[in-house]
Every structure is written in structure tokens, then in C-alpha cells.
Motif scaffolding. Structure first.
Motif, PDB file in Angstrom:
ATOM      1  N   GLU A  82     -19.652  -1.566   8.978  1.00  0.00           N
ATOM      2  CA  GLU A  82     -20.469  -0.413   8.616  1.00  0.00           C
ATOM      3  C   GLU A  82     -19.662   0.582   7.780  1.00  0.00           C
ATOM      4  N   HIS A  86     -20.345   1.548   3.810  1.00  0.00           N
ATOM      5  CA  HIS A  86     -20.572   2.929   3.386  1.00  0.00           C
ATOM      6  C   HIS A  86     -19.679   3.281   2.199  1.00  0.00           C
ATOM      7  N   GLU A  89     -20.818   1.582  -1.100  1.00  0.00           N
ATOM      8  CA  GLU A  89     -22.008   2.138  -1.742  1.00  0.00           C
ATOM      9  C   GLU A  89     -21.646   2.944  -2.982  1.00  0.00           C
TER      10      GLU A  89
END
Length: 231
Positions: A82, A86, A89
Motif C-alpha cells: 500500500e 501510494h 501514484e
């Protein structure tokens, strides 16, 4: 320190405060478990955190941890995945930078800024990520991390194709040297507040050191992008 009844361990008071955090009652169980585990792993360390304490903070059951993540190692891996997703991105913004050397510099700056925004994730990456677990694999090697490696290798290859990197040095060796240096600098800086150890440099100093080391791999200083030349 607060001693949890029924468990032979202590939990930092700061982490204990999160057990009654109303935010832990909202959202799906898997999401609450991830949040709770991230807090407890960062506060107490992976080995010292039990699945019982994670479930208690997330206000759910241990069976939900097994259902969604398999075990504690799977939960840590999910936190890393995760976190890397992030960070990844923001990789799209690199496409608007023309020179690969400048892209690589921007990539380093991006990762540094993202880790500064999330102290818990930074601690887990640096202190827990490289440990070999009982399954025999290193959980830092998630798909998100491997995408970062692929991006770095691609940029280094583009630099070599432009004649900016020495041809006698292996691309993957250069990449590993740069990543290892960055991890070491960040880890030592983080440990300064925990043990009697001096490393008072800041994020800008890390960026400059990265550029100087990258510059040392150059085939010809004159061919290096002006954006990537160390000050």
C-alpha cells in the motif's frame, strides 16, 4: 507504558491511546486492521506486536486478520505494498521531465518527500523491510518496490544509451549501490533520535550526496545533464 491484561508484553501509551480511537471503528475490517498494524508495528516493532493486539486496536477478531492477510507477515507485506503504491501514484509526473538524469533526480526527491510525510511507513520500510522472515523471503520486495526498481533501471539504461554512464559498470550494480546508499542514509538519520548516534544531515544533504555518487558513475562530466550535476 501500559500492560495489556492477558498478554505478556507492554504496549507504549501512545499506541494504547489508539485502541479507543473512534477512527478505528470506521471502514471495512481489512482497512482497520491495516491502520492498526501500521501503528503498532511502528511503535513496538514487528516481532513484539501480537495479532491479538492488532485485532483489539482494529476492534475486530484475529480470524479477520487470517481471512484478509493470511498471517502477520502477510499483513506487513500489505502495508508495504500500500505504501509503495501510494508513492508510485506520483511517478506519472516524471514523464513530463525530458532528461533521464533529471527524471532520476526527481524520483529521489519524490520518494524522500513521500517518506517524510509518513513517519510510520518510513520506520517500517527502513527497520523491518530487509529482515528475513521465517518463510525465507524479504517482504520489502513487493510489487510496488519492484516497480520502483524497474523505473530506476529504465532511467539508468537511458542514461547509458546517451553516453552518460560508464559502460564498464553494470546497470543493476549501479542501481543497487544507489538504493543501498539511500537506505543507509535514511536509516542512520532516523536512528539518531533513538540511540546516541550522530547523523544530523537533512533531506537536502541526502539529495546532494545522491547526485555526487551518481555523478561518479558518469562516463563524461560534460555529457551529464545540467539538471543532475551536483552543486
Amino acid at each position: 507504558m501500559v500492560v495489556l491484561l492477558g498478554e505478556q508484553r507492554c504496549v507504549p501509551a501512545k499506541a494504547m491511546a489508539s485502541f479507543s480511537n473512534p477512527l478505528m471503528t470506521k471502514g471495512p475490517a481489512a482497512e482497520r486492521i491495516l491502520k492498526a498494524a501500521k501503528v503498532l508495528f511502528a511503535e513496538s516493532g514487528f516481532e513484539n506486536t501480537s495479532t491479538i493486539s492488532i485485532a483489539r486496536m482494529a476492534q475486530t477478531s484475529e480470524s479477520q486478520i487470517i481471512k484478509h492477510f493470511g498471517n502477520k507477515e502477510g499483513l506487513l507485506e500489505a502495508i508495504f505494498e500500500e505504501g509503495w503504491n501510494h508513492i508510485a501514484e506520483a511517478f506519472g509526473a516524471l514523464e513530463y521531465i525530458p532528461a533521464p538524469s533529471a527524471k532520476l533526480q526527481a524520483l529521489v526527491g519524490l520518494i524522500l518527500s513521500k517518506l517524510e510525510e509518513d513517519e510510520q511507513l518510513k520506520q517500517l520500510f527502513l527497520l523491518e523491510g530487509r529482515r528475513i522472515r521465517k518463510e525465507g523471503h524479504m517482504v520489502l520486495m513487493t510489487q510496488g518496490f519492484l516497480r520502483l526498481v524497474t523505473t530506476a533501471d529504465k532511467l539508468l539504461k537511458e542514461m547509458r544509451d546517451l553516453g552518460q554512464l560508464r559502460s564498464d559498470l553494470h546497470i543493476e550494480g549501479i542501481r543497487s549501490a544507489l538504493i543501498g546508499m539511500m537506505e543507509g542514509l535514511l536509516r542512520d538519520r532516523m536512528l539518531t533520535g533513538r540511540i546516541p548516534y550522530s547523523s544530523s544531515y537533512n533531506a537536502e544533504d541526502i539529495r546532494k550526496l545522491f547526485l555526487h555518487v551518481l555523478y561518479s558513475f558518469s562516463a563524461s562530466p560534460e555529457q551529464f545533464s545540467s539538471h543532475a550535476k551536483p552543486a
